[in-house]
Design an enzyme around this catalytic site. Sequence first.
Site, PDB file in Angstrom:
ATOM      1  N   THR A 203      -6.172   7.758  -5.215  1.00  0.00           N
ATOM      2  CA  THR A 203      -5.687   7.782  -6.606  1.00  0.00           C
ATOM      3  C   THR A 203      -6.932   7.782  -7.460  1.00  0.00           C
ATOM      4  O   THR A 203      -7.997   7.413  -7.000  1.00  0.00           O
ATOM      5  CB  THR A 203      -4.857   6.502  -6.922  1.00  0.00           C
ATOM      6  OG1 THR A 203      -3.632   6.541  -6.206  1.00  0.00           O
ATOM      7  CG2 THR A 203      -4.549   6.326  -8.403  1.00  0.00           C
ATOM      8  N   ARG A 231       9.700   8.928  -3.568  1.00  0.00           N
ATOM      9  CA  ARG A 231       9.012   7.628  -3.673  1.00  0.00           C
ATOM     10  C   ARG A 231       7.983   7.699  -4.806  1.00  0.00           C
ATOM     11  O   ARG A 231       7.232   8.646  -4.906  1.00  0.00           O
ATOM     12  CB  ARG A 231       8.307   7.303  -2.349  1.00  0.00           C
ATOM     13  CG  ARG A 231       7.452   6.028  -2.356  1.00  0.00           C
ATOM     14  CD  ARG A 231       5.993   6.295  -2.673  1.00  0.00           C
ATOM     15  NE  ARG A 231       5.139   5.107  -2.534  1.00  0.00           N
ATOM     16  CZ  ARG A 231       3.882   5.043  -2.987  1.00  0.00           C
ATOM     17  NH1 ARG A 231       3.335   6.077  -3.583  1.00  0.00           N
ATOM     18  NH2 ARG A 231       3.187   3.959  -2.829  1.00  0.00           N
ATOM     19  N   GLY A 233       4.845   5.348  -6.609  1.00  0.00           N
ATOM     20  CA  GLY A 233       4.029   4.146  -6.453  1.00  0.00           C
ATOM     21  C   GLY A 233       3.827   3.489  -7.802  1.00  0.00           C
ATOM     22  O   GLY A 233       4.662   3.597  -8.714  1.00  0.00           O
ATOM     23  N   ASP A 234       2.696   2.826  -7.940  1.00  0.00           N
ATOM     24  CA  ASP A 234       2.392   2.115  -9.176  1.00  0.00           C
ATOM     25  C   ASP A 234       1.866   3.042 -10.269  1.00  0.00           C
ATOM     26  O   ASP A 234       1.970   2.735 -11.462  1.00  0.00           O
ATOM     27  CB  ASP A 234       1.334   1.039  -8.891  1.00  0.00           C
ATOM     28  CG  ASP A 234       0.065   1.626  -8.260  1.00  0.00           C
ATOM     29  OD1 ASP A 234       0.189   2.534  -7.411  1.00  0.00           O
ATOM     30  OD2 ASP A 234      -1.042   1.179  -8.610  1.00  0.00           O
ATOM     31  N   THR A 254      -5.758   1.125  -7.914  1.00  0.00           N
ATOM     32  CA  THR A 254      -5.619   2.162  -6.894  1.00  0.00           C
ATOM     33  C   THR A 254      -5.329   1.446  -5.581  1.00  0.00           C
ATOM     34  O   THR A 254      -5.650   0.274  -5.421  1.00  0.00           O
ATOM     35  CB  THR A 254      -6.906   3.003  -6.731  1.00  0.00           C
ATOM     36  OG1 THR A 254      -7.983   2.152  -6.356  1.00  0.00           O
ATOM     37  CG2 THR A 254      -7.269   3.729  -8.008  1.00  0.00           C
ATOM     38  N   GLY A 255      -4.754   2.181  -4.640  1.00  0.00           N
ATOM     39  CA  GLY A 255      -4.451   1.562  -3.353  1.00  0.00           C
ATOM     40  C   GLY A 255      -2.956   1.439  -3.161  1.00  0.00           C
ATOM     41  O   GLY A 255      -2.181   2.260  -3.681  1.00  0.00           O
ATOM     42  N   GLY A 257       0.374   1.039  -3.753  1.00  0.00           N
ATOM     43  CA  GLY A 257       1.099   0.946  -5.012  1.00  0.00           C
ATOM     44  C   GLY A 257       2.183  -0.105  -5.018  1.00  0.00           C
ATOM     45  O   GLY A 257       2.419  -0.771  -6.035  1.00  0.00           O
TER      46      GLY A 257
HETATM   47  N1  GLY Z   1      -1.542   3.781  -5.829  1.00  0.00           N
HETATM   48  C1  GLY Z   1      -0.976   5.000  -5.554  1.00  0.00           C
HETATM   49  C2  GLY Z   1       0.304   4.929  -4.868  1.00  0.00           C
HETATM   50  O1  GLY Z   1       0.591   3.957  -4.200  1.00  0.00           O
HETATM   51  O2  GLY Z   1       1.070   5.869  -4.963  1.00  0.00           O
END
Ligand code: GLY
Length: 357
Positions: A203, A231, A233-234, A254-255, A257
């Site tokens: 990300t 799906r 993420g964050d 990042t990481g 989510g």
């Molecule tokens: N941080 C990116 C995701 O989990 O999609």
Amino acid sequence: MTDLTRRKFLQATGASLATTSLLGAATSTPPLPSSGNHEGVVISSANGIETVNIAYQLMSEQNMRPVSAAIRGVAVVEADPNDMSVGYGGLPNERGVVQLDSSCMDGPTHNAGSVSCIEDIMHPAQVAELVMDRTDHINLVGQGARQFAIDHGFKAEDLLTERAREIWLKWRAKRTDDDRLWPLGDTVPADPSLADEPRPWGTIHCSALNGAGDVGCCTTTSGLSFKIPGRIGDSPLVGAGMYCDNEIGSAGATGRGEAAIMSCGSMLVVERMRAGDSPEQACLYVLKRVAQQAQRASKWQPMLYKDGAPNFGLTFYAIRKDGTYASASMRGKPGSSKFAVADKNGARLEDCAIAFA
Ligand code: GLY
């Protein structure tokens, strides 16, 4: 609420507005950070060394607002086929379709915009900016987000590169069962032969502060590779993948989510800075909170080391209004995790603090 009812409520809950912080320990309210004496700073994940440079120059030379400078800065990574965690060249979902997520937020207006699961559009952060500036909504998803982008002149194009397709095919061929609860990997393979990483992801987050003390930020991603279609993420969620408050500063993640969502991580980083934490303390606080949450969440048990530290990657980034900044990662050796910074001294990588070294 009348004064009497309010008093009863406070007695019943044991709360006192003067002394109780929603974030844990009782605190007295510290003064808000001043805008300090600086010429601005831009930070991003380590894949954004060009990003921070561009964003910093746009702010300082063209007086571009921080959020737009951050969005222009991440565009180079969105367009880079070699970054397989963002935009064009991003690893696809489990059906081989690239679905992108992005959000942005403007400190001075507290406006935000985002898109989720958008397909065929290389620069989702710019679409998020249009959602922020041209609608009274926050998030557009899927087909609606794509059509909105096309209506505003974005070109629809295939974002799946040959290299990403080969990695996806290799992942699919090796897939033996439903691995939806698989302990997740956290790095994007630099080489397709390393594609047995179960579900690599990356990300880019970028936070920017200008010399006037205004902040803005954005996050953009292709998300968890080989994800279930739909799906998110964050990254497209305000408060999780990024958040800013012009009184305090800006933060992003990042990481993994899901962990940033469960902790409302980026907002919590900003609120910790409001409560008096330095950017580094705030990022570390949230990572440790995430670890506690992961220890309680039964479906995350396979994602913990024996010592209780999560085995997934998560990094927070924070700038405070006074120009201080930091980043912290969940795990790794000291010096193993970097983030990008640009200020009047130029662009460089610096070390992230580590929650579990
Ligand atoms: N941080 C990116 C995701 O989990 O999609």
